[in-house]
Design a protein around this motif. Structure first.
Motif, mmCIF file in Angstrom:
data_model
loop_
_atom_site.group_PDB
_atom_site.id
_atom_site.type_symbol
_atom_site.label_atom_id
_atom_site.label_comp_id
_atom_site.label_asym_id
_atom_site.label_seq_id
_atom_site.Cartn_x
_atom_site.Cartn_y
_atom_site.Cartn_z
ATOM 1 N N THR A 16 51.101 87.060 17.617
ATOM 2 C CA THR A 16 50.076 87.402 18.604
ATOM 3 C C THR A 16 49.745 88.888 18.561
ATOM 4 O O THR A 16 48.578 89.293 18.626
ATOM 5 N N GLY A 17 50.806 89.710 18.419
ATOM 6 C CA GLY A 17 50.568 91.152 18.306
ATOM 7 C C GLY A 17 49.801 91.506 17.055
ATOM 8 O O GLY A 17 48.946 92.395 17.068
ATOM 9 N N GLY A 18 50.079 90.790 15.949
ATOM 10 C CA GLY A 18 49.352 91.044 14.710
ATOM 11 C C GLY A 18 47.885 90.691 14.830
ATOM 12 O O GLY A 18 47.010 91.420 14.352
ATOM 13 N N VAL A 19 47.574 89.573 15.490
ATOM 14 C CA VAL A 19 46.179 89.168 15.702
ATOM 15 C C VAL A 19 45.455 90.183 16.573
ATOM 16 O O VAL A 19 44.316 90.586 16.291
ATOM 17 N N ALA A 20 46.119 90.635 17.641
ATOM 18 C CA ALA A 20 45.510 91.629 18.533
ATOM 19 C C ALA A 20 45.246 92.937 17.794
ATOM 20 O O ALA A 20 44.207 93.579 17.997
ATOM 21 N N ALA A 21 46.190 93.331 16.921
ATOM 22 C CA ALA A 21 46.007 94.567 16.150
ATOM 23 C C ALA A 21 44.825 94.437 15.197
ATOM 24 O O ALA A 21 44.033 95.375 15.045
ATOM 25 N N ARG A 22 44.688 93.267 14.551
ATOM 26 C CA ARG A 22 43.560 93.062 13.630
ATOM 27 C C ARG A 22 42.232 93.050 14.379
ATOM 28 O O ARG A 22 41.245 93.612 13.909
ATOM 29 N N LEU A 23 42.226 92.413 15.548
ATOM 30 C CA LEU A 23 41.002 92.399 16.342
ATOM 31 C C LEU A 23 40.601 93.802 16.763
ATOM 32 O O LEU A 23 39.416 94.170 16.714
ATOM 33 N N GLY A 24 41.598 94.604 17.177
ATOM 34 C CA GLY A 24 41.308 95.985 17.556
ATOM 35 C C GLY A 24 40.785 96.799 16.388
ATOM 36 O O GLY A 24 39.845 97.583 16.537
ATOM 37 N N ARG A 25 41.421 96.617 15.218
ATOM 38 C CA ARG A 25 40.958 97.344 14.029
ATOM 39 C C ARG A 25 39.544 96.934 13.659
ATOM 40 O O ARG A 25 38.702 97.789 13.339
ATOM 41 N N ASP A 26 39.241 95.628 13.707
ATOM 42 C CA ASP A 26 37.898 95.148 13.368
ATOM 43 C C ASP A 26 36.858 95.689 14.338
ATOM 44 O O ASP A 26 35.748 96.059 13.934
ATOM 45 N N LEU A 27 37.214 95.737 15.620
ATOM 46 C CA LEU A 27 36.282 96.278 16.611
ATOM 47 C C LEU A 27 35.966 97.740 16.324
ATOM 48 O O LEU A 27 34.810 98.174 16.429
ATOM 49 N N ARG A 28 36.996 98.517 15.949
ATOM 50 C CA ARG A 28 36.761 99.932 15.630
ATOM 51 C C ARG A 28 35.890 100.073 14.388
ATOM 52 O O ARG A 28 34.995 100.926 14.343
ATOM 53 N N VAL A 29 36.141 99.242 13.374
ATOM 54 C CA VAL A 29 35.346 99.292 12.137
ATOM 55 C C VAL A 29 33.889 98.970 12.425
ATOM 56 O O VAL A 29 32.978 99.674 11.971
ATOM 57 N N VAL A 30 33.669 97.914 13.212
ATOM 58 C CA VAL A 30 32.293 97.503 13.519
ATOM 59 C C VAL A 30 31.598 98.562 14.374
ATOM 60 O O VAL A 30 30.435 98.909 14.132
ATOM 61 N N PHE A 31 32.303 99.106 15.354
ATOM 62 C CA PHE A 31 31.679 100.076 16.252
ATOM 63 C C PHE A 31 31.260 101.336 15.504
ATOM 64 O O PHE A 31 30.200 101.917 15.772
ATOM 65 N N HIS A 32 32.095 101.787 14.561
ATOM 66 C CA HIS A 32 31.792 103.020 13.829
ATOM 67 C C HIS A 32 30.934 102.774 12.581
ATOM 68 O O HIS A 32 30.727 103.698 11.796
ATOM 69 N N SER A 33 30.431 101.560 12.413
ATOM 70 C CA SER A 33 29.624 101.248 11.224
ATOM 71 C C SER A 33 28.235 101.853 11.283
ATOM 72 O O SER A 33 27.582 102.015 10.256
#
Length: 403
Positions: A16-33
């Motif tokens: 669950t922590g790994g999924v949350a970390a990936r979601l957070g990373r993806d959100l940062r990548v998309v936001f800064h795109s």
């Protein structure tokens, strides 16, 4: 205490922590795109105003701003997905979904019977890419890079296709202008013939678009390799930052949100026209294209400032080709399917402005070089056209005044 915790629970927490970390990373990548993603704050605000039934001015303005970052995210998710499927399928995916926002807004407007808005937004997207985007690319690229060069052969191939698309709008306009329509019976007959001509022309344009994709991606892809090589020289080699699942998720989410925001935007147009006095033609031709093309505007200018004019030109003219050879004829066929008489018959004034724009853009890219003064010329032409359409009234407005 931790030694007594079941192993399965610990694994589940780690997963669950790994999924949350990936979601957070993806959100940062998309936001800064994209720089325009800071406008995402308007997305929930625009939807809230739409569902609350706020005034048309607020609903239109806020949802207008909300669609801009959503369009950027949709384009980014498409590019990420294209990185996973290979160059050929990726190119096809980018070509197909490159103007998804225009498609969504146009389909919603067409279902509302806003044919005038759809026609104006199609023409406006063409003018925006050919004059506004190209002008800013030449201007900012020329200020930073002096006299810039680009892939002349590829640019001229695409500009020649623009001439065909321009002719596809000139012919229906000339068809109607040269036939008498003095009586109601004559108008009905000519309207039926014009509708059939538009549908036949749309089928031809779609075939040409498919053949152009085959030309660009398969048989003559080496002609466009210079642009890809320039990208590698300008940037580090690009790798996908999102997984296939994440790309599809953001693609689906942005499409749904764009559809909701566009629904509220289109619904408020009639009230905006009534309250502000602006014509539907001006809103569709000048205002709405800014929404769908904002992300492309920013990308093209940044690329041009980094002295990669071949890629900037490909984005501007390539987007115009997608509008003229794919989106516009596709909307005619969609109108046929849902029984809305969408035609390729634009007014004489509109076709004249399109012809002038295509003529100027072809002339500017003829020598394979650009400078900042050519950008000023292109922007001046767009300003003149915008000013003219600001005062250009709709036929319905004239009819209501005369009545």
């Amino acid at each position: 205490m931790d030694t007594q915790t079941p192993l399965l629970d610990r694994r589940r927490r780690r997963a669950t922590g790994g999924v949350a970390a990936r979601l957070g990373r993806d959100l940062r990548v998309v936001f800064h795109s994209s720089p325009v993603n800071y406008l995402l704050v308007f997305v929930p605000l625009g939807l809230a105003l739409g569902y609350a039934g706020a005034s048309a001015g607020w609903v239109f303005s806020v949802n207008f701003l909300a669609i801009i970052p959503l369009a950027a995210i949709l384009a980014f998710a498409t590019e990420e997905l294209a990185e996973h499927v290979g160059s050929t399928l990726g190119g096809l995916l980018n070509a197909t979904l490159g103007n998804a926002v225009e498609l969504i807004v146009s389909v919603i407007a067409l279902r509302r019977g806003q044919v005038r808005i759809v026609q104006a937004s199609m023409l406006g997207s063409l003018l925006s890419n050919l004059l506004l985007v190209l002008g800013f690319c030449f201007l900012f690229g020329g200020i930073n890079g002096g006299q810039q060069k680009f892939n002349q052969t590829a640019a001229q191939t695409m500009s020649s296709l623009l001439v065909i698309s321009c002719a596809s709008l000139l012919i229906p306009a000339a068809f109607k202008a040269t036939l008498p329509s003095e009586t109601e019976e004559q108008s009905v007959i000519i309207g039926d013939k014009l509708l059939k001509l538009s549908r036949g022309t749309s089928m031809v344009l779609l075939v040409v678009y498919v053949l152009f994709l085959c030309f660009q991606l398969l048989t003559h892809h080496e002609m466009f390799e210079q642009q890809e090589e320039a990208v590698v020289e300008t940037y580090e080699p690009r790798h996908a930052q999102l997984s296939v699942r994440s790309s599809l998720g953001y693609l689906l989410a942005s499409t749904v949100l764009v559809s909701l925001a566009a629904d509220f935007l289109v619904d408020s147009i009639d009230d905006i026209v009534e309250s502000t006095g602006l014509s539907k033609t001006f809103i569709g031709l000048i205002v709405i294209p800014i929404v769908g093309n904002a992300a492309e505007h920013v990308t093209s200018v940044i690329v041009a400032m980094k002295n990669n004019m071949s890629l900037a030109l490909s984005v501007a003219i390539g987007s115009s080709l997608q509008i003229s050879l794919f989106v516009t004829p596709f909307m005619v066929l969609i109108g046929w399917w849902i029984n809305v008489p969408m035609t390729l018959n634009f007014s004489t004034f509109e076709t004249a402005t399109l012809f002038t724009s295509v003529f100027l853009s072809n002339y500017l890219i003829l020598d394979g070089e650009s400078n900042w003064l050519e950008g000023v010329m292109s922007l001046a032409m767009y300003a003149l056209i915008s000013l003219a359409f600001f005062y250009y009234p709709d036929e319905e407005a004239i009819a209501s005044v005369l009545a």
